[in-house]
Design a protein around this motif. Structure first.
Motif, PDB file in Angstrom:
ATOM      1  N   SER A  13       0.851  -1.184   0.000  1.00 33.81           N
ATOM      2  CA  SER A  13       0.000   0.000   0.000  1.00 33.81           C
ATOM      3  C   SER A  13       0.890   1.238   0.000  1.00 33.81           C
ATOM      4  CB  SER A  13      -0.926   0.016   1.214  1.00 33.81           C
ATOM      5  OG  SER A  13      -0.178   0.035   2.414  1.00 33.81           O
ATOM      6  N   GLY A  14       0.322   2.338  -0.449  1.00 32.00           N
ATOM      7  CA  GLY A  14       1.079   3.586  -0.535  1.00 32.00           C
ATOM      8  C   GLY A  14       1.042   4.122  -1.942  1.00 32.00           C
ATOM      9  N   LYS A  15       2.115   4.792  -2.353  1.00 37.05           N
ATOM     10  CA  LYS A  15       2.185   5.306  -3.724  1.00 37.05           C
ATOM     11  C   LYS A  15       2.115   4.152  -4.716  1.00 37.05           C
ATOM     12  CE  LYS A  15       4.947   9.367  -2.521  1.00 37.05           C
ATOM     13  NZ  LYS A  15       6.249  10.079  -2.731  1.00 37.05           N
ATOM     14  N   GLU A  16       1.587   4.437  -5.887  1.00 31.16           N
ATOM     15  CA  GLU A  16       1.303   3.376  -6.857  1.00 31.16           C
ATOM     16  C   GLU A  16       2.491   3.146  -7.806  1.00 31.16           C
ATOM     17  OE1 GLU A  16      -3.470   4.410  -7.174  1.00 31.16           O
ATOM     18  OE2 GLU A  16      -2.059   5.224  -8.653  1.00 31.16           O
ATOM     19  N   LEU A  17       2.731   1.868  -8.118  1.00 30.45           N
ATOM     20  CA  LEU A  17       3.815   1.477  -9.015  1.00 30.45           C
ATOM     21  C   LEU A  17       3.362   0.287  -9.852  1.00 30.45           C
ATOM     22  CD1 LEU A  17       6.833   1.521  -9.964  1.00 30.45           C
ATOM     23  CD2 LEU A  17       7.316  -0.004  -8.023  1.00 30.45           C
ATOM     24  N   VAL A  18       3.576   0.377 -11.162  1.00 28.66           N
ATOM     25  CA  VAL A  18       3.274  -0.713 -12.085  1.00 28.66           C
ATOM     26  C   VAL A  18       4.580  -1.254 -12.654  1.00 28.66           C
ATOM     27  CG1 VAL A  18       2.167  -1.315 -14.284  1.00 28.66           C
ATOM     28  CG2 VAL A  18       1.008   0.212 -12.681  1.00 28.66           C
ATOM     29  N   LEU A  19       4.708  -2.583 -12.719  1.00 25.70           N
ATOM     30  CA  LEU A  19       5.901  -3.242 -13.251  1.00 25.70           C
ATOM     31  C   LEU A  19       5.559  -3.991 -14.534  1.00 25.70           C
ATOM     32  CD1 LEU A  19       7.394  -4.788  -9.957  1.00 25.70           C
ATOM     33  CD2 LEU A  19       7.808  -2.517 -10.935  1.00 25.70           C
ATOM     34  N   LEU A  20       6.336  -3.734 -15.601  1.00 27.14           N
ATOM     35  CA  LEU A  20       6.131  -4.358 -16.913  1.00 27.14           C
ATOM     36  C   LEU A  20       7.388  -5.141 -17.295  1.00 27.14           C
ATOM     37  CD1 LEU A  20       4.489  -1.313 -18.745  1.00 27.14           C
ATOM     38  CD2 LEU A  20       3.354  -3.146 -17.464  1.00 27.14           C
ATOM     39  N   HIS A  21       7.248  -6.437 -17.474  1.00 23.72           N
ATOM     40  CA  HIS A  21       8.379  -7.365 -17.617  1.00 23.72           C
ATOM     41  C   HIS A  21       8.932  -7.430 -19.047  1.00 23.72           C
ATOM     42  CE1 HIS A  21       5.920 -10.352 -19.734  1.00 23.72           C
ATOM     43  NE2 HIS A  21       4.950 -10.059 -18.893  1.00 23.72           N
ATOM     44  N   PRO A  22      10.112  -8.036 -19.207  1.00 26.94           N
ATOM     45  CA  PRO A  22      10.684  -8.255 -20.539  1.00 26.94           C
ATOM     46  C   PRO A  22       9.901  -9.302 -21.329  1.00 26.94           C
ATOM     47  CG  PRO A  22      12.374  -8.350 -18.828  1.00 26.94           C
ATOM     48  CD  PRO A  22      11.053  -8.384 -18.136  1.00 26.94           C
ATOM     49  N   ILE A  23      10.103  -9.305 -22.640  1.00 28.26           N
ATOM     50  CA  ILE A  23       9.486 -10.320 -23.488  1.00 28.26           C
ATOM     51  C   ILE A  23       9.935 -11.706 -23.033  1.00 28.26           C
ATOM     52  CG2 ILE A  23      11.336 -10.299 -25.227  1.00 28.26           C
ATOM     53  CD1 ILE A  23       9.099 -10.632 -27.354  1.00 28.26           C
ATOM     54  N   GLY A  24       8.995 -12.652 -23.064  1.00 20.83           N
ATOM     55  CA  GLY A  24       9.330 -14.028 -22.726  1.00 20.83           C
ATOM     56  C   GLY A  24       9.282 -14.372 -21.255  1.00 20.83           C
ATOM     57  N   LEU A  25       9.192 -13.360 -20.392  1.00 16.82           N
ATOM     58  CA  LEU A  25       9.099 -13.623 -18.956  1.00 16.82           C
ATOM     59  C   LEU A  25       7.673 -13.320 -18.492  1.00 16.82           C
ATOM     60  CD1 LEU A  25      12.558 -12.332 -17.666  1.00 16.82           C
ATOM     61  CD2 LEU A  25      11.893 -14.610 -18.451  1.00 16.82           C
ATOM     62  N   ASP A  26       7.490 -13.121 -17.202  1.00 19.59           N
ATOM     63  CA  ASP A  26       6.177 -12.774 -16.669  1.00 19.59           C
ATOM     64  C   ASP A  26       6.389 -12.003 -15.363  1.00 19.59           C
ATOM     65  OD1 ASP A  26       6.518 -14.656 -14.514  1.00 19.59           O
ATOM     66  OD2 ASP A  26       5.768 -16.266 -15.789  1.00 19.59           O
TER      67      ASP A  26
END
Length: 259
Positions: A13-26
């Motif tokens: 919880s707290g400030k918002e952060l989105v993580l976007l992975h490399p191709i082929g991973l998850d």
């Protein structure tokens, strides 16, 4: 534009952060960083279309569709204006998202990615995907691991997880991702970005050169550039501690890198 509903995991919880992975991973290939940042942030890890728990689209799509998927997911998970971190392919999607939806992104962290693909490299990248469709995912694993990690790290157990993830992917999803990458060119528009941005380069990145990262940082107004000593393309796995510290410092407003 057709979008797909992306699978995501929310922690903290707290400030918002989105993580976007490399191709082929998850979304499971971020090392210790999500758990560390969840102490101060609401972290949303997403699987990009065709990878992990996310479905593929009906047909191959440009990188703008991958960004539209992320836009939809941010809204669906109830985030308002998160910081967005993308690595490699995820960094290209993050750039596209910030350009197409500037009101949505509060900060941008772009890791191991260029601002565009030169015209002369596009056919080779499409072939990287087509090879997997012809010969199977096993065929692309050795060279991919060579590009992603340093020789001294390839026997680490996390690399075996990466190999297994690559082998388990759909060749079609892999190929469509490379098609999207081959058409990526954000450089002409990056000068319009007005959010705090950090570009993270790996000193030993064999997939995205430090020079390409420097060009990206120079193109985004007031972006900072941090080069991680000894870090390869998969910096979040091989140099997890340094990577997490660098990202955490930027998110906390502490001085990182050079302008």
């Amino acid at each position: 534009m057709e979008t797909v509903a992306l699978h995501g995991i929310v922690e903290g919880s707290g400030k918002e952060l989105v993580l976007l992975h490399p191709i082929g991973l998850d979304s499971s290939f971020w090392g210790a960083m999500p758990a560390m940042l969840a102490h101060t942030h609401r972290v949303l890890r997403l699987d990009l279309r065709g990878f992990g728990g996310s479905p593929m689209g009906a047909q191959a799509a440009p990188i703008e569709a991958y960004a539209a998927d992320v836009h939809r997911a941010i809204r669906r998970y109830g985030l308002e204006r998160p910081a967005v971190l993308g690595l490699s392919f995820g960094g290209m999607v993050a750039q596209t998202l910030a350009l197409d939806h500037p009101e949505l992104v509060s900060r941008l962290i772009l890791c191991g990615c260029p601002g565009g693909i030169p015209a002369e490299a596009r056919s080779a990248l499409r072939e990287r995907g087509a090879a997997a469709e012809r010969e199977g995912m096993d065929s692309i694993v050795p060279l991919t691991i060579e590009r992603w990690f340093t020789p001294g790290f390839v026997e680490n157990p996390v690399v075996e997880r990466v190999r297994a993830r690559l082998r388990g992917n759909s060749a079609r999803a892999w190929s469509e991702g490379w098609q999207a990458i081959s058409g990526f060119d954000a450089l002409p528009r990056l000068g319009t970005l007005a959010v705090p941005a950090l570009v993270v380069a790996g000193e030993k990145d064999a997939a995205t050169s430090p020079a390409a990262s420097a060009t990206l940082a120079a193109t985004i107004p007031h972006a900072r550039l941090a080069t991680l000593p000894g870090a390869p393309h998969m910096m979040q796995l091989e140099t997890s501690g340094l990577f997490t510290e660098t990202v955490g410092d930027f998110l906390a407003g502490r001085r990182v890198g050079t302008e």
